[in-house]
Design a protein around this motif. Structure first.
Motif, PDB file in Angstrom:
ATOM      1  N   GLU A 270      23.553   6.919 -19.297  1.00  0.00           N
ATOM      2  CA  GLU A 270      24.455   6.090 -20.102  1.00  0.00           C
ATOM      3  C   GLU A 270      25.399   5.270 -19.212  1.00  0.00           C
ATOM      4  O   GLU A 270      25.615   4.089 -19.450  1.00  0.00           O
ATOM      5  N   THR A 274      25.662   1.211 -18.930  1.00  0.00           N
ATOM      6  CA  THR A 274      26.930   0.501 -19.153  1.00  0.00           C
ATOM      7  C   THR A 274      27.261  -0.407 -17.967  1.00  0.00           C
ATOM      8  O   THR A 274      27.539  -1.593 -18.132  1.00  0.00           O
ATOM      9  N   SER A 277      24.515  -3.202 -17.517  1.00  0.00           N
ATOM     10  CA  SER A 277      24.587  -4.338 -18.456  1.00  0.00           C
ATOM     11  C   SER A 277      25.639  -5.332 -17.999  1.00  0.00           C
ATOM     12  O   SER A 277      25.444  -6.539 -18.116  1.00  0.00           O
ATOM     13  N   TYR A 281      24.782  -9.160 -16.999  1.00  0.00           N
ATOM     14  CA  TYR A 281      25.505 -10.232 -17.689  1.00  0.00           C
ATOM     15  C   TYR A 281      26.210 -11.143 -16.669  1.00  0.00           C
ATOM     16  O   TYR A 281      26.083 -12.362 -16.729  1.00  0.00           O
ATOM     17  N   SER A 288      24.291 -11.869 -23.380  1.00  0.00           N
ATOM     18  CA  SER A 288      25.311 -10.969 -23.914  1.00  0.00           C
ATOM     19  C   SER A 288      25.113  -9.602 -23.283  1.00  0.00           C
ATOM     20  O   SER A 288      24.047  -9.309 -22.717  1.00  0.00           O
ATOM     21  N   ILE A 289      26.146  -8.764 -23.406  1.00  0.00           N
ATOM     22  CA  ILE A 289      26.051  -7.398 -22.890  1.00  0.00           C
ATOM     23  C   ILE A 289      24.946  -6.646 -23.625  1.00  0.00           C
ATOM     24  O   ILE A 289      24.194  -5.874 -23.018  1.00  0.00           O
ATOM     25  N   GLU A 290      24.821  -6.899 -24.929  1.00  0.00           N
ATOM     26  CA  GLU A 290      23.803  -6.200 -25.739  1.00  0.00           C
ATOM     27  C   GLU A 290      22.399  -6.571 -25.252  1.00  0.00           C
ATOM     28  O   GLU A 290      21.535  -5.702 -25.100  1.00  0.00           O
ATOM     29  N   GLU A 291      22.182  -7.865 -25.015  1.00  0.00           N
ATOM     30  CA  GLU A 291      20.867  -8.303 -24.535  1.00  0.00           C
ATOM     31  C   GLU A 291      20.586  -7.694 -23.151  1.00  0.00           C
ATOM     32  O   GLU A 291      19.458  -7.260 -22.873  1.00  0.00           O
ATOM     33  N   ARG A 293      21.662  -4.878 -21.978  1.00  0.00           N
ATOM     34  CA  ARG A 293      21.359  -3.462 -22.159  1.00  0.00           C
ATOM     35  C   ARG A 293      19.922  -3.268 -22.640  1.00  0.00           C
ATOM     36  O   ARG A 293      19.189  -2.395 -22.151  1.00  0.00           O
ATOM     37  N   GLU A 294      19.503  -4.104 -23.611  1.00  0.00           N
ATOM     38  CA  GLU A 294      18.121  -4.042 -24.107  1.00  0.00           C
ATOM     39  C   GLU A 294      17.135  -4.245 -22.963  1.00  0.00           C
ATOM     40  O   GLU A 294      16.132  -3.539 -22.858  1.00  0.00           O
TER      41      GLU A 294
END
Ligand code: URA
Ligand code: CA
Length: 433
Positions: A270, A274, A277, A281, A288-291, A293-294
């Motif tokens: 984890e 974190t 990402s 970025y 984005s941070i979400e992209e 992470r994916e």
């Protein structure tokens, strides 16, 4: 300009100019400003603090006191990561191939250093044949080709910081936010990164024991980085217990391999996702941070991350077959189990005591020249919040000596077992931009 006037100005709480700060740092590096004046100056900063502008000037002055790494021949945005201490922190070993596998160039300069375990270079050297002696041209070529290379520290980086840190250590001026922040950031900036992700630890095993202090340090470093033209983000993460299960050099390499395959400890994975990402970025490989992470999760699932680790090892002479056969890593002669003396829940694992236990086995250097034993260390079988029964193994000791009474004693000092239910700590407390 006279050093005495600069000390007096800071002592009385006034803001120093860039020229005054440069005068002090340049003079100290050259030997024109003696230790006793620099000690008084550091103590004045300790009591009067510094503005953001002063902190940026101080950091830049230390960067300019020595060599600076030029990474401009490497394509893309070079993102570096730095963790403020911690025990059994395997994140660098994982993050370097992980973010490289999604296109972020990792041009890492790493040292051996002192600590509970070896530095990243020592850990990697537990892989047969692996070496970090690369000339500048080869290093640049490898990063351009594979997006990843690690080189040993060379050159004379931030001599002002080296000298000042030694002085602070003996004049009770280490715990000063402007001095810590400028010290850490000067080294990162001199290493040539375009952008920096900081992992600021908080908790019993960290330099900053409480969350408020960690946040203050994180803000200070982010402001310095941005003020010096390097985009900087800080993640504040928990160090109330060691990260992951393994503490020790080869043991952490094995743990890194497991994590790159998606089979590592949950907390370690984890934190890597974190921090990773944020790196992806900042490196503009995701919007984005979400992209970001994916992309990292996909790199682990598809095997791209572990393949990148193999490529990296082979490119620097290492035997990449250890990735599929970790039994080829250095192995200790003996293992011993440290068992729970009562039933209950693990409520505390003092990370420092675990670190000391590992270094007693020989996992870390006590002095700059001491040899380390790559095979030895500890594997934590229980972490905070885990239920234990009397006789369960808390920790497995990997040792090359038969008598480990001192190590067992340290481990018992580290662990607390409570009859009451214990809530585990959060892993990530905040992200500071
Ligand atoms: N680590 C550093 O590099 N510098 C400090 O001042 C404190 C910790
Ligand atoms: Ca670990």
């Amino acid at each position: 300009m006279r050093m005495i006037d600069i000390i007096e100005k800071k002592r009385d709480g006034y803001e120093l100019t860039k020229e005054e700060i440069n005068f002090a740092i340049e003079g100290y590096t050259k030997g024109d400003v003696p230790d006793y004046q620099m000690s008084a100056f550091a103590m004045a900063i300790f009591f009067q603090d510094m503005t953001t502008e002063e902190r940026v000037h101080l950091t830049k002055a230390m960067v300019e006191s020595g060599d600076q790494v030029d990474l401009s021949d490497i394509a893309g945005i070079k993102v570096d990561k730095h963790s403020t201490g911690g025990v059994g922190d395997t994140t660098t070993l994982i993050l370097a191939p992980l973010v490289a596998s999604v296109g972020v160039p990792v041009a890492k300069m790493s040292g051996r250093g002192l600590g509970h375990t070896g530095g990243t270079v020592d850990k990697l050297e537990s892989i047969k044949g692996f070496h970090v002696e690369l000339d500048g041209e080869t290093f640049n070529e490898l990063v351009n080709k594979n997006k990843i290379a690690v080189v040993g520290q060379s050159g004379n980086l931030t001599p002002a910081d080296k000298k000042l840190y030694g002085l602070r250590d003996v004049t009770a001026t280490v715990d000063s936010i402007p001095l810590i922040a400028s010290s850490i950031m000067s080294k990162k900036i001199a290493s040539g990164a375009d952008a920096i992700v900081l992992d600021v630890k908080t908790g019993s095993g960290a330099f900053m024991k409480d969350l408020e202090g960690a946040k203050e340090l994180a803000h200070a470093m982010v402001q310095i980085g941005n003020g010096a033209g390097r985009e900087t983000i800080a993640v504040i993460s928990d160090m109330n217990q060691p990260l992951g299960f393994a503490v020790g050099n080869a043991l952490e390499v094995k743990e890194a391999i497991d994590t790159l395959r998606g089979e590592g400890p949950a907390d370690l994975e984890e934190l890597c996702l974190t921090l990773g990402s944020q790196m992806v970025y900042l490196g503009k490989q995701a919007e984005s941070i979400e992209e970001a992470r994916e992309k990292l999760i996909e790199a682990i699932k598809s095997g791209k991350a572990i393949e990148k680790f193999k490529t990296f090892l082979s490119a620097q002479g290492g035997d990449a077959s250890v990735v599929d056969e970790p039994s080829k890593l250095p192995t200790a002669s003996y293992t011993f189990e440290v068992v729970a003396k009562e039933d209950g829940m693990v409520s505390e694992i003092v990370a420092d005591e675990i670190g000391i236990a590992a270094s007693l086995l020989g996992a870390g250097r006590l002095t700059k020249d001491s040899e380390i034993d790559l095979a030895v260390g500890l594997v934590l079988n229980k972490k905070i919040g885990d239920q234990v029964r009397k006789g369960d193994s808390l920790v497995t000791i990997h040792s090359n000596r038969e008598d480990v009474k001192d190590v067992v004693e340290k481990i018992y000092q580290s662990y607390s077992i409570s009859a009451k239910k214990v809530e585990p700590h959060a892993l990530v407390y905040d992200v500071i931009y």
